[in-house]
Each structure stands twice: as C-alpha cells, then as structure tokens.
Scaffold this motif. Structure first.
Motif, mmCIF file in Angstrom:
data_model
loop_
_atom_site.group_PDB
_atom_site.id
_atom_site.type_symbol
_atom_site.label_atom_id
_atom_site.label_comp_id
_atom_site.label_asym_id
_atom_site.label_seq_id
_atom_site.Cartn_x
_atom_site.Cartn_y
_atom_site.Cartn_z
ATOM 1 N N VAL A 121 37.572 36.146 41.321
ATOM 2 C CA VAL A 121 37.681 37.513 40.810
ATOM 3 C C VAL A 121 36.549 38.386 41.367
ATOM 4 N N GLU A 180 41.022 45.774 45.929
ATOM 5 C CA GLU A 180 40.014 45.974 44.885
ATOM 6 C C GLU A 180 38.775 46.656 45.462
ATOM 7 N N TRP A 193 42.635 41.042 39.322
ATOM 8 C CA TRP A 193 41.876 40.017 38.597
ATOM 9 C C TRP A 193 42.801 39.189 37.704
#
Lengths: 280, 214
Positions: free
Chosen positions: A23, A154, A253
C-alpha cells in the motif's frame, strides 16, 4: 489442478503489515515516479520527493514489524541472485540515494534515475507477489500490470494535490493521472477475470467486490473530480483534487489489501488419483 | 549423485498419525507444528464415499520456490536434494511460507509447550534458535548423515532413516535414493503407478504417492 482433497484456505503468514508495504510502498514510489515525469522544479516537486520516500519507508517499517527476527533485518540483502525481496531492498536503498541526490541537485539525468528506480521498486513489489508460487492469486502474472498502474495512479493523484497546494497546477500530472487510473481499471478487470474463477467462495467474492469500488469510485468519480479541478479556480480545485486523490488512492489501497490478505488462498492439497482398495 | 526421496503408499496408510507423533518426538516441534502430518480426507458422496489418508510435509523439491524467494539465503539445498534452513540466517519474513505450494513451513514467534509450562523432555529439547524463524521437515538429515558416517544405508537401516519412516506401522512410508536404480524407492516406483502433488507447478517434488499397481 482439479483433484481430490481439502479445500485451500487463506494464508496466515502475511497480514496487514505485509499489505501495508504494498500500500505505502506503491504510493510512495508512484509519487516519486509521477514527480519525475510530471512535476516541474519548484516547491511541489521538492515536497513530493521526501513525502514519497516517507511513504516507502513507512511500508518497509511495517514489514520490519512483521518479521520474526527484526534485529537480523539486514540479512534481507543476501540473496539478490534470486529473491525479489532482496531486490526490493536494494531498489529501495538506491531510490533513497537517488531521491536525496535529486532533491539537492535536480537535473535531467536525475529525473531519469528517479523515474527508473521508482519504477524498479514498484516492479520488485509486483514480482514479490508473482514469485509466491503457493498463492494462486499472487502468482498470476496479470497482477504485475495492476500493481504498477495503481502505484502510478496513486502517485499521480498525490502529485496533483501537491501541485495545486503550491499553486503550480501541472497539466502533465492531470494527463498522467487519467492514463494511469484508466490503465489500472483495465489491468484490474483483466486480473480479476483471470484469477477470480480459480478461487471461488469468499476470496472470489472479495475480489469481485473490489471491482465496483475501483471502477466507480477509484476511476470514474476520481476522473470526474480531477476534470472539474482542472477547470475550476484554485480553492475549488484543491478540494476537488483532494476528493479525487482520496478516491483513487483509497480504491487502490483497498484492492491491494484485498489481494494480500483476503484473496490469498493457498494452493491446498489435491490428489489426481485415489488409492485403489482391495485386490486387483 | 544421490537424491533422497520419500514415498507414501496411499493404499497402505491407515491414518494412525504415528509418523506425526514420531516426528514431533524426534524433532521436538511445538504444539500445532507438524513437520509430518497426515491429511484425513473424505471423498465422494453417500453411498460412494472413500476415506483417504495422505501424509504431507516438505516435499524437498528439486526446484524449491522457497529457496528462490528466501532473501537471506537461509534456505538452501544440499547436493543430495535435501532442502535446509539455517536458523542463524533466517529473518522470519515468511516469504518462503507463502511461496511453498505444500504448506510445509511454520513460524513460531514465542515458546509454546503442550501443557503451558515445559515438561522435562521439552526443556531438554527446546531450541531458542527456532523462535521467529521458518521451520520445516528436514528429512531427519542429522540421522541420515550420522547413519552414512557409520556406513549404514538410509531407508534400509532404521538408524539412518527418517523417524516418520521408521515409525510407520503399515510400511506406507519409504525413504531412499531415487538415483540408485536398485534402491527400495526406485523399485517401488518401477512397480507401481504414482503421482506427485501439484506437479504442474514445476517444483519437481521429492515426495511420491503410490496409488495402484502398474
């Protein structure tokens, strides 16, 4: 393999701490990659580099908390010949060095090195999963493009927020984000289509349940918010970009946590033949 | 060259778990850690139901995924095919455990004993080196090495053979050198139909299951 035997069960060796490495490490390396690709020199880029490193370090710290012998952690560096975990550690060390150097002495070659090592770190993370032969959902080769695309998506989301925070909106970052989240959605669909039918039960349902979150929230809603952010004045744009980043990063995530902790059925046991009983 | 392998004759195994007990006794594994265990499977639907007992554990693969992923080189392979773990090098990351397709690896983070407080035998055999690291079946390599040093033949002489094989009441478990065409295991494989678990994964396991005559 079809056969006779007890059904596989969820592996219990890697928990949220291992998932946290994927993550945070993915988001951190993605941010550094996005900064190298799309952020011009300035305060936003200057902040993105240490923030990316902090995320990578946080992920590695989580893994360190999971290992049984934390004081021997440096032994992780001993098998670069075949272990992707060792390679990830070396890529992490190189990424730290290059990022610090790029922070103080930016330049074209530094940008290339930054991008290369950030991508290498994310690649190593994907290959760690790929090399886990005991877990069908991890060893699936189609997990690699997803891990790479979500890292970049991300990272690009964080890059957009930082660029707006320092009033330096980057059209390149918007474009990179759009490309990355669309690629991520496609990679996810291909991965799930390949893996989910092999799993069955709750792990299959867990993967399938991620799909609407990743598509509607992590992709379409995030893209819509970013499109609005690109068109509106800064104070609105900042709020919208924050919402887009939360949606894109949260969905990524969630997907990674699901892969590592909830879809991780082991191989189980299976007999291709049953023993013959009695005389023959 | 020598390659030590194990054979389980599924027609003979009665699921008595004596091999499991012998392994635990010999290797002093803590509760819930079974380097040699026996799966008790029910197959089919009434009235066509079969019960099958399947000894499992480390398959000592010729191409062990656990060794390739190990970041510390703690997992290695001897020239005779036995896959080993160096407890002094292992960092306990459990990467080997998720790479193993046979669920053969264990990690115990704190000392545990059968009845809470350690019994005398448990105190004597307790090894703190095994805490926080990966452990698994060793094919009783110490017994094999000691036996070979005395000129004994593993798989034939009990003193040089794995404890689980020695203890098997039904002679379902066999051990020997598959490279020796005259060995007990080579003979059994020549005379019977066999399979290996998850062969499609390409690990070349050193554990064979007999299921029928040829």
């Amino acid at each position: 393999m079809s056969g006779f035997g007890p059904k596989p069960w969820i592996q219990q060796h890697w928990d949220w701490r291992a998932a946290a490495n994927f993550v945070f490490g993915g988001a951190g390396s993605g941010l550094i990659l996005a900064a190298a690709l799309a952020l011009p020199l300035g305060p936003a880029r200057a902040v993105s580099l240490p923030l990316g490193l902090a995320l990578v370090a946080l992920g590695l710290t989580c893994v360190w908390l999971e290992i049984g012998r934390p004081l021997r952690a440096l032994h992780v560096l001993l098998n670069a010949r075949t272990s992707w975990m060792t390679r990830e550690a070396f890529a992490g060390i190189a990424l730290f060095g290059v990022t610090v150097a790029a922070f103080f002495r930016p330049g074209d070659w530094m940008e290339i090195a930054l991008g290369f090592f950030a991508l290498l770190f994310a690649w190593c993370q994907a290959m760690i999963l790929r090399a886990s032969k005991g877990i069908p959902a991890w060893r699936e080769p189609k997990v690699i493009p997803f891990i790479l695309a979500t890292a970049l998506g991300e990272g690009a989301a964080l890059a957009i927020v930082l660029a707006l925070a320092y009033n330096m909106p980057s059209p390149l970052a918007y474009g990179l984000f759009a490309l990355a989240v669309l690629a991520r959605a496609a990679a996810w669909m291909v991965y799930v289509a390949s893996v989910a039918p092999k799993l069955g039960g709750a792990p299959q349902a867990a993967l399938v349940a991620v799909t609407p979150v990743l598509l509607w929230i992590g992709t379409f809603a995030a893209l819509a918010l970013v499109a609005l952010a690109a068109a509106l004045p800064r104070h609105f744009a900042m709020l919208l970009a924050l919402g887009a980043a939360a949606a894109a990063i949260g969905a990524g995530w969630h997907a990674k946590r699901t892969i590592v902790t909830r879809a991780s059925l082991n191989q189980g046991f299976a007999l291709p033949n049953l023993p013959t009983r009695g005389a023959r | 060259m020598t390659r030590w392998v194990m054979i389980a004759d599924l027609r003979r195994c009665v699921g008595c778990q004596t091999c499991t007990a012998a392994c635990k006794h010999t290797n002093a594994t803590p509760p819930e850690v079974q380097w040699r265990r026996v799966l008790d499977m029910e197959v089919g639907e009434y009235p066509e139901v079969k019960r099958v007992f399947v000894p499992v554990g480390c398959m000592h693969c010729a191409d062990p995924p656990c060794m390739h992923v190990c970041p510390s080189t703690a997992t290695r392979q001897r020239a005779d095919g036995i896959v080993t773990i160096d407890y002094d090098l292992c960092i306990g990351c459990a990467y080997c455990a998720v790479a193993c397709p046979y669920q053969a690896r264990y990690k115990t983070d704190k000392a545990e004993f059968a009845y809470g407080e350690p019994m005398e035998s448990e105190k004597k055999q307790f090894d703190p080196k095994r805490l926080g690291v990966a452990t698994k079946c060793t094919f009783c390599s110490d017994r094999i090495d000691a036996g070979l040093a005395k000129g004994l033949k593993p798989g034939v002489d009990p003193e040089a053979s794995p404890a689980c094989v020695n203890s098997c009441i039904a002679q379902a478990l066999h051990f020997g050198d598959i490279e020796d065409k005259a060995s007990n295991v080579s003979q059994l494989l020549a005379e019977n139909q066999f399979f290996r678990m998850h062969e499609e994964l390409g690990t070349d396991p050193g554990f064979y299951y007999l299921w029928d005559k040829k």
